[in-house]
Design a protein around this motif. Structure first.
Motif, PDB file in Angstrom:
ATOM      1  N   ARG A 159       2.270  -7.267   7.681  1.00 57.18           N
ATOM      2  CA  ARG A 159       1.336  -6.245   8.157  1.00 57.18           C
ATOM      3  C   ARG A 159       0.599  -6.731   9.387  1.00 57.18           C
ATOM      4  O   ARG A 159       0.136  -7.864   9.435  1.00 57.18           O
ATOM      5  CB  ARG A 159       0.300  -5.935   7.069  1.00 57.18           C
ATOM      6  N   ASP A 203       0.776  -8.204   1.794  1.00 56.74           N
ATOM      7  CA  ASP A 203       1.624  -7.614   0.766  1.00 56.74           C
ATOM      8  C   ASP A 203       2.271  -8.711  -0.078  1.00 56.74           C
ATOM      9  O   ASP A 203       2.552  -9.795   0.406  1.00 56.74           O
ATOM     10  CB  ASP A 203       2.749  -6.781   1.410  1.00 56.74           C
ATOM     11  N   GLY A 216      -2.826  -5.931   0.385  1.00 58.53           N
ATOM     12  CA  GLY A 216      -1.858  -4.887   0.734  1.00 58.53           C
ATOM     13  C   GLY A 216      -1.203  -4.326  -0.504  1.00 58.53           C
ATOM     14  O   GLY A 216      -1.863  -4.095  -1.515  1.00 58.53           O
ATOM     15  N   ASN A 217       0.098  -4.125  -0.410  1.00 56.94           N
ATOM     16  CA  ASN A 217       0.842  -3.576  -1.537  1.00 56.94           C
ATOM     17  C   ASN A 217       1.379  -4.685  -2.438  1.00 56.94           C
ATOM     18  O   ASN A 217       1.559  -5.808  -2.008  1.00 56.94           O
ATOM     19  CB  ASN A 217       2.031  -2.744  -1.028  1.00 56.94           C
ATOM     20  N   HIS A 245       4.605  -5.351  -5.167  1.00 54.18           N
ATOM     21  CA  HIS A 245       5.867  -4.824  -5.670  1.00 54.18           C
ATOM     22  C   HIS A 245       6.435  -5.854  -6.639  1.00 54.18           C
ATOM     23  O   HIS A 245       6.698  -6.990  -6.259  1.00 54.18           O
ATOM     24  CB  HIS A 245       6.824  -4.616  -4.489  1.00 54.18           C
ATOM     25  N   ALA A 275      -4.586  -4.286  -6.237  1.00 57.72           N
ATOM     26  CA  ALA A 275      -4.026  -4.186  -4.885  1.00 57.72           C
ATOM     27  C   ALA A 275      -4.881  -3.288  -4.018  1.00 57.72           C
ATOM     28  O   ALA A 275      -5.349  -2.246  -4.463  1.00 57.72           O
ATOM     29  CB  ALA A 275      -2.601  -3.635  -4.938  1.00 57.72           C
ATOM     30  N   GLY A 295      -3.546  -1.833  -1.620  1.00 58.46           N
ATOM     31  CA  GLY A 295      -2.615  -0.755  -1.325  1.00 58.46           C
ATOM     32  C   GLY A 295      -2.010  -0.207  -2.595  1.00 58.46           C
ATOM     33  O   GLY A 295      -2.718   0.013  -3.581  1.00 58.46           O
ATOM     34  N   SER A 296      -0.716  -0.008  -2.580  1.00 56.56           N
ATOM     35  CA  SER A 296      -0.022   0.588  -3.713  1.00 56.56           C
ATOM     36  C   SER A 296       0.598  -0.478  -4.600  1.00 56.56           C
ATOM     37  O   SER A 296       0.793  -1.616  -4.183  1.00 56.56           O
ATOM     38  CB  SER A 296       1.084   1.529  -3.215  1.00 56.56           C
ATOM     39  N   VAL A 297       0.909  -0.084  -5.824  1.00 59.84           N
ATOM     40  CA  VAL A 297       1.558  -0.997  -6.763  1.00 59.84           C
ATOM     41  C   VAL A 297       2.832  -0.337  -7.251  1.00 59.84           C
ATOM     42  O   VAL A 297       2.821   0.826  -7.672  1.00 59.84           O
ATOM     43  CB  VAL A 297       0.638  -1.304  -7.964  1.00 59.84           C
ATOM     44  N   ALA A 344      -5.035   0.126  -8.068  1.00 60.03           N
ATOM     45  CA  ALA A 344      -4.398   0.319  -6.758  1.00 60.03           C
ATOM     46  C   ALA A 344      -5.349   1.056  -5.819  1.00 60.03           C
ATOM     47  O   ALA A 344      -6.052   1.961  -6.225  1.00 60.03           O
ATOM     48  CB  ALA A 344      -3.105   1.120  -6.914  1.00 60.03           C
ATOM     49  N   GLY A 363      -3.206   4.421  -2.235  1.00 62.63           N
ATOM     50  CA  GLY A 363      -3.176   3.400  -3.268  1.00 62.63           C
ATOM     51  C   GLY A 363      -2.454   4.000  -4.443  1.00 62.63           C
ATOM     52  O   GLY A 363      -3.077   4.400  -5.422  1.00 62.63           O
ATOM     53  N   HIS A 364      -1.167   4.131  -4.311  1.00 59.61           N
ATOM     54  CA  HIS A 364      -0.363   4.774  -5.355  1.00 59.61           C
ATOM     55  C   HIS A 364       0.157   3.761  -6.352  1.00 59.61           C
ATOM     56  O   HIS A 364       0.295   2.583  -6.065  1.00 59.61           O
ATOM     57  CB  HIS A 364       0.841   5.498  -4.736  1.00 59.61           C
TER      58      HIS A 364
END
Lengths: 91, 674
Positions: free
Chosen positions: B342, B378, B395-396, B398, B410, B412-414, B427, B557-558
């Motif tokens: 990022r 991330d 960040g995200n 995964h 997070a 961001g998203s998870v 998230a 933040g999904h």
């Protein structure tokens, strides 16, 4: 009006060939007669060659003979352009 | 200089004369080198025969100006050599008074025409006046091959196409001039056609390209070695009889000052925004993803478009302070991401930090049981996270596996490729910070605005003129108290508490203006003009910050997982469960909750809407679905006991049925439910 006289030259117009070329073209000069010189077989010209063309132009004018050069190859035309004489060769 | 070719006519009796002529020429055509500061001019001529028809000269004109001439007299041998001497004398004499190269060529033509014409002899000439102080050259040409300009660091030359007729053809001619800039490290080359008309072993001509190649390989050599080097290189690249004419070269190596390194004005390439725009409009950049090797930022030195603008409109230049995770590209003006990650651009004082946070990639088996990762970028975990590990990422996140007994927080998203069991997921943390910040800033900005308006109104009342105000703040304070303002210092403290460090220092007014306002308040020195203006500035800045924060609070933040079991999920964005469903979980999201499978014994709360294929009991507990007025519920099949809340309205499902329910905002308001 008499038929125009044609001459075609093959090979380089450089120091070695120019005297012969100039003599050959000049021999065709005659008052009231056109001379056409085909230069499509000339791939290379050096400064003596350019001088030769210019001198032929002068001599023809002096003898009131009509002279025309044709078939300039690209390399030759470029050299005449750089030397600034392109317009003078065929006035 | 040695002759190239010794094909001389065997003129026994005249050899002595030739030798004399040769010695004269050696004197005038020998190699010349002139230095001027860190510039240089070199020239040299190598005759083809014993004596040649080429001429070159380097003449000082004073004050860093030099005249460089190269000429080629038609013909060979002694005749050409004699004409060459005449040309040289003409050039030198005329240069005493003639100050422009075009005029010089014209004067030489005029002077020598009467001698050249009857001999049917012509000459070509190139004349360049260089000004090494100002860094420019004026070029004139009489039918000579075009000079070549090699810019510093260039990989090819440029022909200077200045035109003119060769000399001796017509009596009275004008010669045009072309002006070129000579910058630091540039080289200008004049030459005779002996170079370009030399023949290669293959039967072609060396030509302009061949000469260019030879010269490019020699630029940067010590000046005295360039011309001998060029002649040697030409001999090496031609056939045995390939060289048929004199060889003449003259070079000007422009010196001058090395240009100062340009300011580091940057353009961020990753999302085509200027750094200045980015910093002015966003507290924390919505960091775009970049890939290793991708240009993260490109410097455009001194480009007006890359300058940032302060609030007052004065241009400012941002200076690069540091780099992290980026490296300089193959050209110094590009920063290249060193890894996938990022891109972040941060202001530290008046300097800018560009960094790429690489993706943290880790195998799950290398994570100790109970250990944690805390990383601002991330994170990708390869494998099952099933030993109670904790992942905290800016960040995200995964996880390429399932998560058991883990904790993931997070910014961001998870995303989990598998399911989650007894796991806590949060998230969009960064976003939630911003939502809070946005609210606080808006509040402060509004209060400040009201305060400023009140003060302005007070200023206009006769009873409160400037000196009254300065004299006593008591009346003002009384009015303000009546308006139910919190105390000014209290406001400031509240704002400070609400803002994150990173945002605060991006708004100079906050740190510069506030202390003086506070002081003025404490000292009773609040003056109308300056302090009102300061208040207004502050209010404007904070409004902007509030808008920014509000924008960023929609940062995604999904959460996306296969299934969930006995877990807690909190998301700023949406939650999507793609597999068998959720069992005995608590899911709270600002965005929509979408479950492809079954919802059994769960608590689902969304600010947007809930969609599920089937809803039922799990472990004895019924499922609760709660959304605010304006949201929607779409349950394919809900069992008895399922409780659905929209705002304060409740529906309890009394028999298995689909539930589709929506309460528009206006209706909700009218009926008093929120």
């Amino acid at each position: 009006m008499a038929e125009p006289k044609r001459i075609r030259w093959e090979g380089a117009l450089d120091m070695g060939a120019v005297p012969e070329f100039v003599a050959a073209v000049q021999a065709l000069f005659e008052a009231g007669v056109s001379v056409e010189v085909d230069l499509s077989g000339v791939q290379f010209i050096d400064s003596t060659g350019v001088a030769g063309l210019l001198n032929l132009r002068r001599t023809a004018a002096g003898q009131r003979a009509a002279l025309r050069f044709e078939g300039f190859q690209p390399d030759v035309a470029e050299i005449l352009e750089i030397m600034g004489v392109a317009g003078l060769i065929n006035n | 200089m040695p002759t190239v070719n010794r094909k001389t006519p065997a003129l026994r009796g005249r050899e002595q004369d030739w030798a004399v002529a040769r010695r004269v020429q050696d004197m005038v055509l020998g190699a010349k080198e002139v230095r001027y500061g860190n510039a240089f001019l070199v020239g040299g001529s190598t005759p083809f025969h014993e004596v040649g028809g080429d001429y070159f000269d380097i003449l000082p004109l004073g004050e860093g100006c030099f005249r460089v001439v190269v000429a080629d007299i038609m013909g060979k041998g002694i005749g050409a050599a004699m004409l060459m001497m005449m040309v040289r004398a003409a050039v030198r004499a005329l240069s005493l008074t003639i100050t422009r190269p075009g005029e010089l060529v014209r004067a030489v033509n005029g002077l020598l025409y009467e001698d050249l014409h009857p001999l049917a002899s012509f000459l070509t000439m190139s004349c360049v006046d260089v000004d090494l102080e100002r860094g420019r050259a004026v070029c004139a040409n009489g039918g000579h091959p075009y000079p070549i300009l090699f810019r510093a660091g260039a990989t090819q030359g440029e022909k200077i196409k200045v035109r003119g007729c060769m000399l001796g053809v017509l009596c009275d001619r004008e010669f045009e001039e072309t002006i070129v800039d000579l910058g630091y490290g540039d080289t200008l080359l004049l030459y005779s056609d002996g170079f370009i008309e030399a023949m290669t072993p293959e039967g072609g001509l060396v030509g302009f390209t061949g000469l260019e190649k030879i010269m490019l390989s020699l630029l940067g050599q010590p000046p005295s070695q360039i011309i001998p080097g060029a002649v040697s290189a030409l001999i090496a690249s031609t056939a045995d009889d390939g060289i048929r004419d004199d060889l003449t070269l003259a070079l000007v190596g422009a010196g001058g000052r090395e240009p100062a390194p340009p300011q580091d004005d940057m353009v961020v390439l990753a999302d085509s925004r200027r750094v200045a725009d980015w910093l002015d409009q966003e507290g924390q950049p919505n960091a775009p993803a970049v890939f290793a090797g991708q240009a993260a930022a490109v410097r455009v030195p001194g480009h007006p478009g890359t300058q940032g603008f302060s609030a007052e409109g004065a241009p400012r230049t941002l200076t690069l302070q540091g780099l992290r995770g980026v490296s300089r590209g193959s050209d110094a003006d590009t920063l290249v991401a060193a890894a996938d990650g990022r891109l972040g651009v941060f202001k530290v004082g008046e300097k800018v930090l560009v960094e790429v946070l690489p993706v943290h990639h880790q195998g799950a088996d290398t994570l100790e049981p109970g250990s944690s990762i805390d990383y601002p970028g991330d994170v990708i975990i390869d494998g099952d996270l099933d030993k109670g590990q904790t992942i905290t990422a800016g960040g995200n996140v995964h996880v390429l596996g399932k998560v058991v007994g883990g904790r993931i927080a997070a910014g961001g998203s998870v995303v989990a490729a598998g399911g989650i069991i007894r796991t806590e997921i949060q998230a969009g943390l960064v976003a939630s910070d911003f939502a809070r910040v946005a609210a606080a800033l808006t509040h402060v900005a509004e209060r400040l605005g009201q305060m400023a308006e009140t003060m302005q109104a007070l200023m206009e009342r006769p009873a409160f003129r400037q000196q009254d105000l300065q004299g006593g703040l008591a009346p003002l304070l009384r009015v303000l108290a009546q308006q139910k303002f919190v105390s000014f210092p209290g406001l400031v403290d509240a704002a400070r508490a609400a803002l994150s460090e990173r945002i605060v220092h991006l708004y100079p007014a906050f740190n510069e203006v506030l202390p003086s306002l506070l002081r003025a308040w404490q000292d009773g020195q609040f003056t109308a003009s300056t302090d009102l203006a300061s208040l207004e500035t502050l209010r404007r800045q904070l409004s902007t910050a509030a808008q920014t924060a509000a924008l960023l609070s929609t940062f995604a933040g999904h959460v996306r997982i296969m299934h969930a079991d006995h877990s807690n999920i909190t998301a700023q964005g949406s939650v999507s469960v793609t597999g068998s469903g959720v069992y005995r979980c608590r899911v709270v999201a600002q965005g929509a909750i979408v479950i492809a499978g079954k919802v059994l014994g769960d608590h689902l709360q969304s600010d947007t809407g809930v969609v599920a294929a089937a809803v039922g009991r799990g472990g004895g507990a019924a499922t609760l679905v709660a959304i605010p007025v304006g949201g929607y519920v779409d349950l394919g099949e809900a069992t008895t006991g399922t409780e659905v809340r929209i705002g304060s309205r409740v529906r309890s499902v009394d028999r298995p049925q689909p539930v589709r329910w929506q309460v528009p905002k206006e209706e909700g308001n009218r009926s008093g439910g929120t």
